[in-house]
Structure formats: C-alpha cells, structure tokens
Scaffold this motif. Structure first.
Motif, PDB file in Angstrom:
ATOM      1  N   TYR A  14       0.839  -1.202   0.000  1.00 51.66           N
ATOM      2  CA  TYR A  14       0.000   0.000   0.000  1.00 51.66           C
ATOM      3  C   TYR A  14       0.875   1.253   0.000  1.00 51.66           C
ATOM      4  O   TYR A  14       1.721   1.422   0.874  1.00 51.66           O
ATOM      5  N   ILE A  60      -8.255   3.889   0.983  1.00 55.90           N
ATOM      6  CA  ILE A  60      -8.911   2.805   1.742  1.00 55.90           C
ATOM      7  C   ILE A  60      -9.733   3.425   2.875  1.00 55.90           C
ATOM      8  O   ILE A  60     -10.898   3.082   3.091  1.00 55.90           O
ATOM      9  N   ARG A  76     -14.105   3.960   3.606  1.00 58.39           N
ATOM     10  CA  ARG A  76     -14.709   3.341   4.779  1.00 58.39           C
ATOM     11  C   ARG A  76     -15.167   4.380   5.812  1.00 58.39           C
ATOM     12  O   ARG A  76     -15.497   4.032   6.950  1.00 58.39           O
ATOM     13  N   THR A  92      -7.139  -0.568   7.350  1.00 60.94           N
ATOM     14  CA  THR A  92      -6.125  -1.170   6.479  1.00 60.94           C
ATOM     15  C   THR A  92      -6.029  -2.680   6.738  1.00 60.94           C
ATOM     16  O   THR A  92      -5.775  -3.456   5.819  1.00 60.94           O
ATOM     17  N   GLU A 114      -9.007  -4.325   4.978  1.00 55.89           N
ATOM     18  CA  GLU A 114      -8.764  -4.307   3.529  1.00 55.89           C
ATOM     19  C   GLU A 114      -7.820  -5.453   3.149  1.00 55.89           C
ATOM     20  O   GLU A 114      -8.063  -6.184   2.191  1.00 55.89           O
ATOM     21  N   GLU A 167      -8.557  -8.764   0.852  1.00 55.30           N
ATOM     22  CA  GLU A 167      -7.740  -9.027  -0.340  1.00 55.30           C
ATOM     23  C   GLU A 167      -7.150 -10.422  -0.327  1.00 55.30           C
ATOM     24  O   GLU A 167      -7.057 -11.081  -1.354  1.00 55.30           O
ATOM     25  N   SER A 171     -16.735  -4.985   5.832  1.00 54.72           N
ATOM     26  CA  SER A 171     -16.154  -5.809   4.760  1.00 54.72           C
ATOM     27  C   SER A 171     -16.864  -7.129   4.588  1.00 54.72           C
ATOM     28  O   SER A 171     -16.434  -7.962   3.778  1.00 54.72           O
TER      29      SER A 171
END
Lengths: 463, 105
Positions: free
Chosen positions: A45, A53, A57, A106, A109, A113, A138
């Motif tokens: 990132y 990100i 959110r 983070t 995320e 992923e 999420s």
C-alpha cells in the motif's frame, strides 16, 4: 503427553504465518536486526492507497478543533506572552469512535484481499470495536479476545463497555481472566477459525496511523499558516507515536516535537489479578508504554511495526486524576463530552502549552467516544469499591493503585518526564540479552536507528 | 437460522489449570486458574449445567452456563463527592462568581 497449551504454543510460528499472510523472515538481517522500511513497504500500500482505503470506509479526515476557551484559560495561568494555541483532533468522529479505526481499516482491507473469512484481535482497548466495525463493513466475521475480569469474576467497567460495543458491531467476544495467556487464547482461536490476525502491530496497522500525522500537519498549516510546535500522542504499544511520527515526516513537518503521553501506573503489575481492577485506565498507560518502548517485539507478530524510540522526542506521564480533570474541563469549556482515556494527552497539553509562546501551536492527536462504563463517574465509583482512595488534590498526591487525586485547579496538574535515554539504555540491554553476546557492528547500526543511540554511545554504555 | 427454542447464553470454562499456567506470574495470579467466558446460542441451557453453544461466528464452545439472556449491567455510575468538588472548581475556574450572582441568590 503434550498439553494443549504446549501443543498450540509449539506451533505459534506456523499459526501466525498462516494468520498474517506475511513471511516475516524475509526481513531478518541476522538474529537481531531486520529491514524495518522493507517490512513497512511489504503491504504494497502506498500512502495514497491508505488514504483511499480509509476514505472509502468513512475513516479519518476527522475535525481539527481549536480549543479556544481552554487556550484562554491556560494563558491566564501562564507567564506573559506564553500559552500556545491548543488544537484537538476529534478522532471520536471515526465510525467506531476512536483513532483505532484507521488501523482496523487497512487490516480489514488486507484480510479481504487475501481471502480470509474473518479477523481476530486480542485487545481490551478501543481497537476491538474498530476491528468489529471494519469487519462488518467488509462482510468479514470477527472474534475479539479480551482480558476482562479478575478471578472473582469482576470486570473493569471500561472493558465491559468495550465488549458491549464489539458485540453490538457483530463480533464474538471471548473474555478472560488476567494473564499473558491471552496470547495462547488468541493462537487457539486463530488456529481453530483460520481467520486473519488483525494484530495492532502489523505494518498495515501502523500505516493506517500515518494519515493521522499527515492530516495534523496539513490541517494545522491551513488553519494557522504554520507548523505545529508540539504534537502530543497517547503512548501505549507505540503505534500512535510511530504512525503519527511517520505521517508528520511524510508531510515534511520535521520541526514538530513529538511527545508521548502515558497515564502513570508505575508499580502496578500488569499480570496481577489483584492490581488489574485498581487501574482506571486500561490502555495508554505506563504498564504498556515502558516495556513496549524498551523492547517492542514482545507482541503477537514476529516483528512489531511500532518502533516508538525512532520517533519520540519526549515522553511524559500524567496522573489518572488529572485526566479526569481534563475530561470534565473539555466538557464544560468546549462542549465536548469524550472518553477519559482519549484525553490522556489533553491533560499533558494543559501543562505543556504554558511553556510555549502564545503564537505557537500544540496539537492533541485524539479524542475517543464515551458511554456507560467509560465515564469518570463509573470509573471513580469502581475505583473506590476496589479500595482505591479518591481524594481532592494535586498530581503529587496521586499514587497508582492506592490514591486518585482529583485536581482543583490547572496549577495542580503536573507532568512527569520519563528519561528517554534511560529507556534507550534498557533497549540496548534487552537487545544484548536477546542475542546472548556482544552486538556485531551491523547490529550496532540497527540499534542506532531503532533506538536512536549512536554507535559510540553504545560502546561507552556496554564497556 | 437458529431455532427459536435456542437461548442466548453465557458459558465459562477453565482454559488452564493453575499447574498449567505461564511461568513468571505474580503469586496472586498463579494460584487462580485461567478462565474464559463467551456468549452464544445454546439449546435448552440450565444455569450451572454444562452446555455447548454456537457463537455469532459459528464457533462451538462448551462450558458451564453462568447466565441466561446475558445483558450488560455496567453503568454511567454515580458521582463521588470528590468529583462534584472537582466539577465545582472547574465551574468557578470558567465562570468566576460576580457580585450580581451574589445579589440574585
């Protein structure tokens, strides 16, 4: 026969590797040193990615509020020409009510992923609610493992509130009695569920805080046309100091002095069943900040991405009573009812702003939400029930675990300096103990960066 | 979907007996077992009896039932006199009493 405990602990490296999706060994440079910047870059990132990100959110970009009446009050109690402008970053405006959403965003995320179905975190702090909130956002499941009650089953009210909030946000909460075996509990849940370890100490978690430091620099410039002179960060595991420090540097705000602030709970044993409920503050205190500063790698991942000695310029403690004073003052003077633990740095601001010229700017990095269990009433009533004396008086009367002194004026609040050089020496001692021999030249250079002790000074210290 | 007869339940279990606990604990901690609690749905639970529940993430956990329909009882608390004294000090700090305040009493 191997016990369940030994079995799980024996597989800790394997469990953590599966649960973080990161091979930490690639960063090792011998038994002590590791490539810190490579670890921080391993998330893939960029800073802009982290901003995006968080924006997606609803995290970050919180209000930067000027404390006009507090500043006036401080100036009335300062020498002529002194009393810096005080600003507070209202992090309570994040989705779950604290800056911890930045770290959880983070992490969620990353977990998504990598295809994990859920997240687990071991925390008694606001981070639990943050992970629960971001997991729900999420579509991930969430388990929070929390040290919550003593052997008589009595829970600390602030922690009970945090458990309630986690459950309200859809998480399972495992509550335990007091002890470092919390780590075992975490490993067992990770092993059983195959969920992501949303540790506070991963690189993505610390990257999530960089935006806070960056926002502070840019917003203060917009509002005042100058850089902040002092930034006060509540200091526990080192994440806030590290992330804010990195964010300030990212904004080229190199002149700001970064001050870590902890509630003074010196003398209370963190693994004591008796001391556990004699603390009115369950995070942000010296029971975490001192050991984590002197040796960051005592955590639930192989390498801690929070390295506070790299970034802290100064470290002070405040008393529990002065934080309750700051909490009440914030409500009455500024119309902001916020959680006491999030006002740890604000208590120090009331002292440190008096030492700065009035055209300079001091920033408090956070606030947090409040509610049942967190309020000063709940905390003080509980403290008295646990045998702690609550008296009226100045900071000098405060005695962790025995006496909480509630100040009657700003003059009765004092901060205590923690000797950062002494902590650096302790770090060096811990590093030497870990390798079990004298440090090599390469290791000395690592310590020079990680603890900011020059190689020459290290040689003088060990000889 | 949970059966309507399932009940929201809290169970407690001993994770580690005193003999299995971590080394380097202070004596007051070492002499107590390491205990955990969790909440979830259990079929026909009875307080004090063993039960297996299913948590919100779908984990199955067994323990002794400590509470049925467990809620939250932590509160906003009640003010201690010393806190009221501090609040009054702060009120005076921000709004020093004036002569007219005295007159209106």
């Amino acid at each position: 026969m191997t016990s369940r405990y030994d079995g799980v602990m024996g597989r800790r490296a394997e469990i953590l590797r599966r649960a973080t999706g990161l091979d930490y060994e690639q960063f090792d440079r011998g038994s002590l040193a590791f490539d810190y910047e490579a670890l921080m870059a391993a998330t893939g990132y960029s800073f802009a990615d982290v901003q995006a990100i968080q924006a997606s959110r609803g995290v970050g970009r919180t209000p930067m509020l000027e404390m006009r009446r507090l500043t006036e009050l401080v100036r009335e109690h300062s020498p002529t020409g002194y009393g810096a402008r005080i600003f507070v970053k209202d992090e309570a405006a994040n989705p779950s009510g604290s800056f911890k959403d930045r770290r959880a965003a983070t992490s969620a995320e990353r977990a998504s992923e990598l295809g994990y179905r859920g997240m687990v975190a071991a925390t008694s702090g606001n981070y639990g609610a943050a992970v629960a909130s971001q997991a729900s956002m999420s579509g991930l499941r969430c388990v929070i493992v929390q040290e919550a009650f003593d052997s008589s089953g009595r829970g600390q009210p602030e922690i009970l509130e945090k458990a309630r909030k986690c459950e309200a946000l859809g998480a399972e909460v495992v509550q335990t009695t007091v002890g470092p075996e919390l780590f075992f509990m975490l490993l067992e849940v990770l092993d059983q569920t195959g969920f992501f370890n949303a540790s506070l100490y991963t690189p993505m978690s610390v990257q999530g805080i960089e935006t806070l430091g960056h926002e502070i620099a840019t917003e203060i410039r917009e509002l005042t046309g100058r850089d902040p002179s002092v930034v006060l960060a509540t200091h526990a595991g080192g994440g806030m100091a590290t992330g804010v420090g990195r964010g300030l540097r990212r904004a080229n705000c190199d002149g700001a002095q970064l001050v870590g602030v902890s509630v003074n709970l010196v003398g209370l044993h963190m693994a004591s069943d008796r001391d556990f409920n004699r603390k009115s503050f369950t995070t942000g205190h010296t029971g975490f900040s001192v050991p984590f500063t002197t040796w960051p790698d005592r955590v639930d991942v192989p390498r801690n991405a929070a390295r506070p000695l790299r970034y802290l310029d100064k470290f002070v403690t405040v008393t529990q009573g002065s934080v309750f004073f700051a909490t009440e003052l914030l409500a009455q003077a500024e119309g902001l009812e916020r959680g006491p633990a999030g006002n740890t740095s604000l208590a120090a601001a009331l002292v440190l702003a008096r030492e700065l010229p009035r055209d300079e700017v001091l920033v408090v990095t956070e606030t947090e939400y409040t509610g049942a269990g967190k309020t000063p009433w709940a905390q003080l009533e509980f403290a008295r029930a646990m045998g702690v004396d609550v008296i009226a008086g100045g900071s000098e009367l405060d005695d962790p675990g025995r006496t909480i002194a509630l100040p009657e004026s700003i003059e009765q609040i004092a901060v205590q300096d923690v000797d950062l050089d002494a902590l650096r020496r302790s770090y060096l001692k811990a590093a030497t103990a870990v390798v079990g021999r004298d440090l090599t030249a390469e290791e000395r250079r690592f310590v020079e960066q990680d603890a900011r002790v020059s190689v020459d000074t290290q040689e003088a210290l060990v000889s | 979907m949970a059966d309507l007869t399932d009940r929201w339940t809290e169970v407690q279990w001993t994770v580690l007996d005193t003999s299995d606990r971590s080394a380097n604990l202070p004596p007051e901690t070492r002499t107590t077992p390491y205990v955990a609690r969790v909440r979830g749905l259990a079929p026909d639970p009875r307080v004090g009896a063993k039960a297996e529940l299913t948590t919100v993430v779908g984990r199955r956990v067994s323990g002794v039932v400590t509470e049925l329909d467990p809620g939250y009882s932590h509160s906003f608390g009640r003010p201690l006199p010393e806190w009221v004294h501090m609040r009054e000090s702060i009120r005076h700090l921000l709004n020093p009493p004036t002569d007219s305040d005295e007159d209106s009493r």
